[in-house]
Design a protein around this motif. Structure first.
Motif, PDB file in Angstrom:
ATOM      1  N   ILE A   1      10.372  -0.015   1.031  1.00 50.46           N
ATOM      2  CA  ILE A   1      10.336  -0.552  -0.330  1.00 50.46           C
ATOM      3  C   ILE A   1      10.007   0.606  -1.278  1.00 50.46           C
ATOM      4  CG2 ILE A   1       9.252  -2.249  -1.870  1.00 50.46           C
ATOM      5  CD1 ILE A   1      10.673  -3.517   0.606  1.00 50.46           C
TER       6      ILE A   1
ATOM      7  N   THR B   1       8.286   2.401  -3.868  1.00 53.24           N
ATOM      8  CA  THR B   1       7.065   2.346  -4.683  1.00 53.24           C
ATOM      9  C   THR B   1       6.713   3.798  -5.028  1.00 53.24           C
ATOM     10  OG1 THR B   1       5.654   2.396  -2.721  1.00 53.24           O
ATOM     11  CG2 THR B   1       6.168   0.230  -3.590  1.00 53.24           C
TER      12      THR B   1
ATOM     13  N   LYS C   1      -1.396  -2.264  11.381  1.00 58.21           N
ATOM     14  CA  LYS C   1      -0.449  -3.340  11.057  1.00 58.21           C
ATOM     15  C   LYS C   1      -0.160  -4.207  12.294  1.00 58.21           C
ATOM     16  CE  LYS C   1       0.079  -2.335   6.674  1.00 58.21           C
ATOM     17  NZ  LYS C   1      -0.406  -3.227   5.608  1.00 58.21           N
TER      18      LYS C   1
ATOM     19  N   SER D   1      -0.818  -1.638  -8.387  1.00 57.44           N
ATOM     20  CA  SER D   1       0.403  -0.838  -8.203  1.00 57.44           C
ATOM     21  C   SER D   1       1.331  -1.501  -7.192  1.00 57.44           C
ATOM     22  CB  SER D   1       0.031   0.567  -7.691  1.00 57.44           C
ATOM     23  OG  SER D   1      -0.606   0.457  -6.428  1.00 57.44           O
ATOM     24  N   GLY D   2       2.548  -0.989  -7.144  1.00 58.83           N
ATOM     25  CA  GLY D   2       3.502  -1.319  -6.087  1.00 58.83           C
ATOM     26  C   GLY D   2       3.716  -2.801  -5.825  1.00 58.83           C
ATOM     27  N   ILE D   3       3.671  -3.144  -4.545  1.00 61.73           N
ATOM     28  CA  ILE D   3       3.975  -4.514  -4.108  1.00 61.73           C
ATOM     29  C   ILE D   3       2.932  -5.507  -4.639  1.00 61.73           C
ATOM     30  CG2 ILE D   3       4.003  -5.971  -2.037  1.00 61.73           C
ATOM     31  CD1 ILE D   3       5.300  -3.493  -0.578  1.00 61.73           C
TER      32      ILE D   3
ATOM     33  N   ASN E   1      -3.075  -7.739   0.342  1.00 58.32           N
ATOM     34  CA  ASN E   1      -2.012  -6.724   0.214  1.00 58.32           C
ATOM     35  C   ASN E   1      -2.507  -5.288   0.307  1.00 58.32           C
ATOM     36  OD1 ASN E   1       0.619  -5.514  -1.073  1.00 58.32           O
ATOM     37  ND2 ASN E   1      -1.041  -4.910  -2.464  1.00 58.32           N
TER      38      ASN E   1
ATOM     39  N   ASN F   1       5.890   6.291  -2.149  1.00 53.63           N
ATOM     40  CA  ASN F   1       6.849   6.829  -1.173  1.00 53.63           C
ATOM     41  C   ASN F   1       8.146   7.296  -1.844  1.00 53.63           C
ATOM     42  OD1 ASN F   1       8.142   4.491  -1.785  1.00 53.63           O
ATOM     43  ND2 ASN F   1       7.785   3.495   0.175  1.00 53.63           N
TER      44      ASN F   1
ATOM     45  N   SER G   1       1.881  -7.142   5.730  1.00 52.66           N
ATOM     46  CA  SER G   1       1.857  -6.280   6.912  1.00 52.66           C
ATOM     47  C   SER G   1       2.900  -5.181   6.733  1.00 52.66           C
ATOM     48  CB  SER G   1       2.095  -7.143   8.158  1.00 52.66           C
ATOM     49  OG  SER G   1       1.999  -6.373   9.313  1.00 52.66           O
TER      50      SER G   1
ATOM     51  N   TYR H   1      -1.885   3.839  11.042  1.00 51.21           N
ATOM     52  CA  TYR H   1      -1.208   2.818  10.224  1.00 51.21           C
ATOM     53  C   TYR H   1      -0.529   1.767  11.115  1.00 51.21           C
ATOM     54  CZ  TYR H   1       1.810   0.856   6.556  1.00 51.21           C
ATOM     55  OH  TYR H   1       2.451   0.012   5.678  1.00 51.21           O
TER      56      TYR H   1
ATOM     57  N   ALA I   1     -12.870  -3.791  -6.624  1.00 58.98           N
ATOM     58  CA  ALA I   1     -13.560  -4.037  -5.352  1.00 58.98           C
ATOM     59  C   ALA I   1     -12.888  -3.226  -4.258  1.00 58.98           C
ATOM     60  CB  ALA I   1     -13.508  -5.529  -4.987  1.00 58.98           C
ATOM     61  N   ASP I   2     -13.714  -2.646  -3.408  1.00 58.34           N
ATOM     62  CA  ASP I   2     -13.214  -1.986  -2.200  1.00 58.34           C
ATOM     63  C   ASP I   2     -13.168  -3.052  -1.117  1.00 58.34           C
ATOM     64  OD1 ASP I   2     -12.915  -0.697   0.229  1.00 58.34           O
ATOM     65  OD2 ASP I   2     -14.229   0.973  -0.292  1.00 58.34           O
ATOM     66  N   ILE I   3     -11.975  -3.426  -0.692  1.00 63.63           N
ATOM     67  CA  ILE I   3     -11.876  -4.579   0.223  1.00 63.63           C
ATOM     68  C   ILE I   3     -12.400  -4.279   1.626  1.00 63.63           C
ATOM     69  CG2 ILE I   3     -10.047  -5.828  -0.988  1.00 63.63           C
ATOM     70  CD1 ILE I   3      -8.542  -4.474   1.812  1.00 63.63           C
TER      71      ILE I   3
ATOM     72  N   PRO J   1       7.100  -5.898   4.922  1.00 68.24           N
ATOM     73  CA  PRO J   1       8.153  -5.159   4.220  1.00 68.24           C
ATOM     74  C   PRO J   1       8.696  -4.019   5.085  1.00 68.24           C
ATOM     75  CG  PRO J   1       6.090  -5.256   2.929  1.00 68.24           C
ATOM     76  CD  PRO J   1       5.769  -5.680   4.329  1.00 68.24           C
ATOM     77  N   GLY J   2       9.959  -3.688   4.825  1.00 60.04           N
ATOM     78  CA  GLY J   2      10.553  -2.483   5.421  1.00 60.04           C
ATOM     79  C   GLY J   2      10.352  -1.328   4.456  1.00 60.04           C
TER      80      GLY J   2
HETATM   81  P1  NAD Z   1       0.537   1.161  -3.172  1.00 57.82           P
HETATM   82  O1  NAD Z   1      -0.195   2.386  -2.781  1.00 57.82           O
HETATM   83  O2  NAD Z   1       1.242   1.130  -4.468  1.00 57.82           O
HETATM   84  O3  NAD Z   1      -0.425  -0.107  -3.094  1.00 57.82           O
HETATM   85  C1  NAD Z   1      -1.567  -0.179  -2.290  1.00 57.82           C
HETATM   86  C2  NAD Z   1      -2.713  -0.636  -3.153  1.00 57.82           C
HETATM   87  O4  NAD Z   1      -3.860  -0.841  -2.334  1.00 57.82           O
HETATM   88  C3  NAD Z   1      -3.089   0.415  -4.219  1.00 57.82           C
HETATM   89  O5  NAD Z   1      -3.162  -0.216  -5.473  1.00 57.82           O
HETATM   90  C4  NAD Z   1      -4.451   0.906  -3.768  1.00 57.82           C
HETATM   91  O6  NAD Z   1      -5.305   1.278  -4.830  1.00 57.82           O
HETATM   92  C5  NAD Z   1      -4.975  -0.341  -3.060  1.00 57.82           C
HETATM   93  N1  NAD Z   1      -6.071  -0.026  -2.169  1.00 57.82           N
HETATM   94  C6  NAD Z   1      -6.170   0.991  -1.274  1.00 57.82           C
HETATM   95  N2  NAD Z   1      -7.366   0.964  -0.684  1.00 57.82           N
HETATM   96  C7  NAD Z   1      -8.043  -0.088  -1.208  1.00 57.82           C
HETATM   97  C8  NAD Z   1      -9.330  -0.628  -0.995  1.00 57.82           C
HETATM   98  N3  NAD Z   1     -10.181  -0.076  -0.123  1.00 57.82           N
HETATM   99  N4  NAD Z   1      -9.694  -1.719  -1.702  1.00 57.82           N
HETATM  100  C9  NAD Z   1      -8.847  -2.288  -2.600  1.00 57.82           C
HETATM  101  N5  NAD Z   1      -7.620  -1.807  -2.842  1.00 57.82           N
HETATM  102  C10 NAD Z   1      -7.223  -0.725  -2.151  1.00 57.82           C
HETATM  103  O7  NAD Z   1       1.580   0.904  -1.980  1.00 57.82           O
HETATM  104  P2  NAD Z   1       2.471  -0.388  -1.668  1.00 57.82           P
HETATM  105  O8  NAD Z   1       3.686   0.151  -1.041  1.00 57.82           O
HETATM  106  O9  NAD Z   1       2.603  -1.299  -2.833  1.00 57.82           O
HETATM  107  O10 NAD Z   1       1.601  -1.081  -0.507  1.00 57.82           O
HETATM  108  C11 NAD Z   1       1.147  -2.417  -0.568  1.00 57.82           C
HETATM  109  C12 NAD Z   1       1.100  -2.985   0.842  1.00 57.82           C
HETATM  110  O11 NAD Z   1       2.419  -3.039   1.376  1.00 57.82           O
HETATM  111  C13 NAD Z   1       0.271  -2.135   1.811  1.00 57.82           C
HETATM  112  O12 NAD Z   1      -0.470  -2.981   2.679  1.00 57.82           O
HETATM  113  C14 NAD Z   1       1.342  -1.390   2.599  1.00 57.82           C
HETATM  114  O13 NAD Z   1       0.908  -1.022   3.884  1.00 57.82           O
HETATM  115  C15 NAD Z   1       2.438  -2.446   2.646  1.00 57.82           C
HETATM  116  N6  NAD Z   1       3.780  -1.900   2.913  1.00 57.82           N
HETATM  117  C16 NAD Z   1       4.437  -1.116   2.011  1.00 57.82           C
HETATM  118  C17 NAD Z   1       5.720  -0.650   2.313  1.00 57.82           C
HETATM  119  C18 NAD Z   1       6.520   0.211   1.374  1.00 57.82           C
HETATM  120  O14 NAD Z   1       7.623   0.658   1.766  1.00 57.82           O
HETATM  121  N7  NAD Z   1       6.084   0.463   0.155  1.00 57.82           N
HETATM  122  C19 NAD Z   1       6.306  -0.982   3.539  1.00 57.82           C
HETATM  123  C20 NAD Z   1       5.592  -1.767   4.429  1.00 57.82           C
HETATM  124  C21 NAD Z   1       4.334  -2.238   4.102  1.00 57.82           C
END
Ligand code: NAD
Length: 260
Positions: free
Chosen positions: A197, A199, A168, A17-19, A92, A202, A150, A164, A64-66, A194-195
């Motif tokens: 973003i 997804t 970070k 998902s997302g980023i 990520n 959010n 981050s 959180y 996998a759970d990282i 990222p600032g």
């Molecule tokens: P997201 O929730 O879409 O993506 C996070 C992904 O991490 C999900 O697919 C989730 O299943 C996975 N995940 C969670 N726990 C896990 C685990 N234990 N093992 C493996 N995977 C796991 O959200 P996103 O916004 O795409 O976030 C991606 C990264 O970007 C994150 O590190 C987040 O902190 C960072 N980030 C996002 C934003 C934003 O505005 N969206 C801003 C700053 C940083």
């Protein structure tokens, strides 16, 4: 200039998902082979793999759970078994469990630190061991590349999200210390922060009336897209950034320019 990652093998964590999803797609479009790590959404991971394969790329999905050392080992082992090496790690995966500090459950503190910080450490450790064991270098002679995802909250405090922000902030020093420790071997470790973003997670904050409040914090005047971050990740993973070591690239429309 087009980024090319021919023959490079990447692992992207949290890529369903997302980023992470956008980063996996971007790396695959630059011709990297991509291991799509996911935690719970197997259908979404499979859909991404199908899309990459349909575009002529190479990908497979790996649950996998990282935050689990055994799972991380298996993620790397399955990638190596399939393609023989790992050249790029995009660390990520991340999550939020929000609460004011006084009310925060210890489990929520621990889970966020476990996934966002310890999870990135475990993946980076596995990547470094693999880079050393395989001793394979890309066109610019890098032994391997790690990109930590981050957040602007590695420097901007975030009331109501202490777990959180602490995780970070930890990633910022994890990245810099790993970079300092391994640059001499030819490993490049960097971060993308990222600032705001847009997804799915959010949507409430980044769309509709709440978006106006957020926009006041962004000098460039727009909410970011996942592609904005994916482009930065792909650049840091490529030889175009070959002299970039231990740096944090803020992809935030200038959000970090305002004093917090
Ligand atoms: P997201 O929730 O879409 O993506 C996070 C992904 O991490 C999900 O697919 C989730 O299943 C996975 N995940 C969670 N726990 C896990 C685990 N234990 N093992 C493996 N995977 C796991 O959200 P996103 O916004 O795409 O976030 C991606 C990264 O970007 C994150 O590190 C987040 O902190 C960072 N980030 C996002 C934003 C934003 O505005 N969206 C801003 C700053 C940083």
């Amino acid at each position: 200039m087009q980024i090319r990652l021919h023959g490079q093998i990447a692992i992207v964590t949290g890529a369903s998902s997302g980023i992470g999803r956008a980063a996996a797609l971007s790396l695959a479009r630059a011709n990297a082979r991509v291991a799509v790590n996911y935690h719970s959404d197997a259908d979404a991971a499979r859909a991404l793999v199908d899309q990459i394969l349909a575009e002529g790329g190479h990908a497979f999905a790996c649950k996998a759970d990282i935050s689990d050392p055994g799972d991380v080992e298996r993620l790397f082992a399955e990638t190596v078994e399939r393609w023989g090496a790992v050249d790029i790690l995009v660390a990520n995966a991340g999550l939020q469990r929000d609460a004011p500090a006084a009310e925060m459950a210890l489990d929520d503190w621990r889970r966020v630190i476990d996934v966002n910080l310890t999870g990135q450490f475990l993946c980076a450790q596995a990547a470094l061991r693999r880079f050393r064991a395989q001793g394979r270098r890309d066109v610019s002679r890098a032994l391997g590349k790690i990109v930590c995802v981050s957040s602007v909250h590695d420097v901007i405090p975030w009331a109501g999200h202490v777990n959180y922000a602490a995780s970070k902030g930890g990633v910022a020093m994890l990245m810099k210390t790993l970079a300092q420790e391994t640059a001499g071997e030819g490993v490049r470790v960097n971060a993308v922060s990222p600032g705001a973003i847009a997804t799915p997670i959010n949507a409430e904050e980044t769309q509709g009336p709440n978006a106006d409040r957020l926009l006041k914090l962004i000098p460039y005047g727009r909410i970011g897209d996942v592609e904005d971050v994916a482009n930065a990740v792909t650049w840091l993973a490529s030889d175009l950034s070959d002299y970039v070591v231990g740096t944090t690239l803020y992809v935030d429309g200038g959000m970090t320019l305002y004093p917090s």
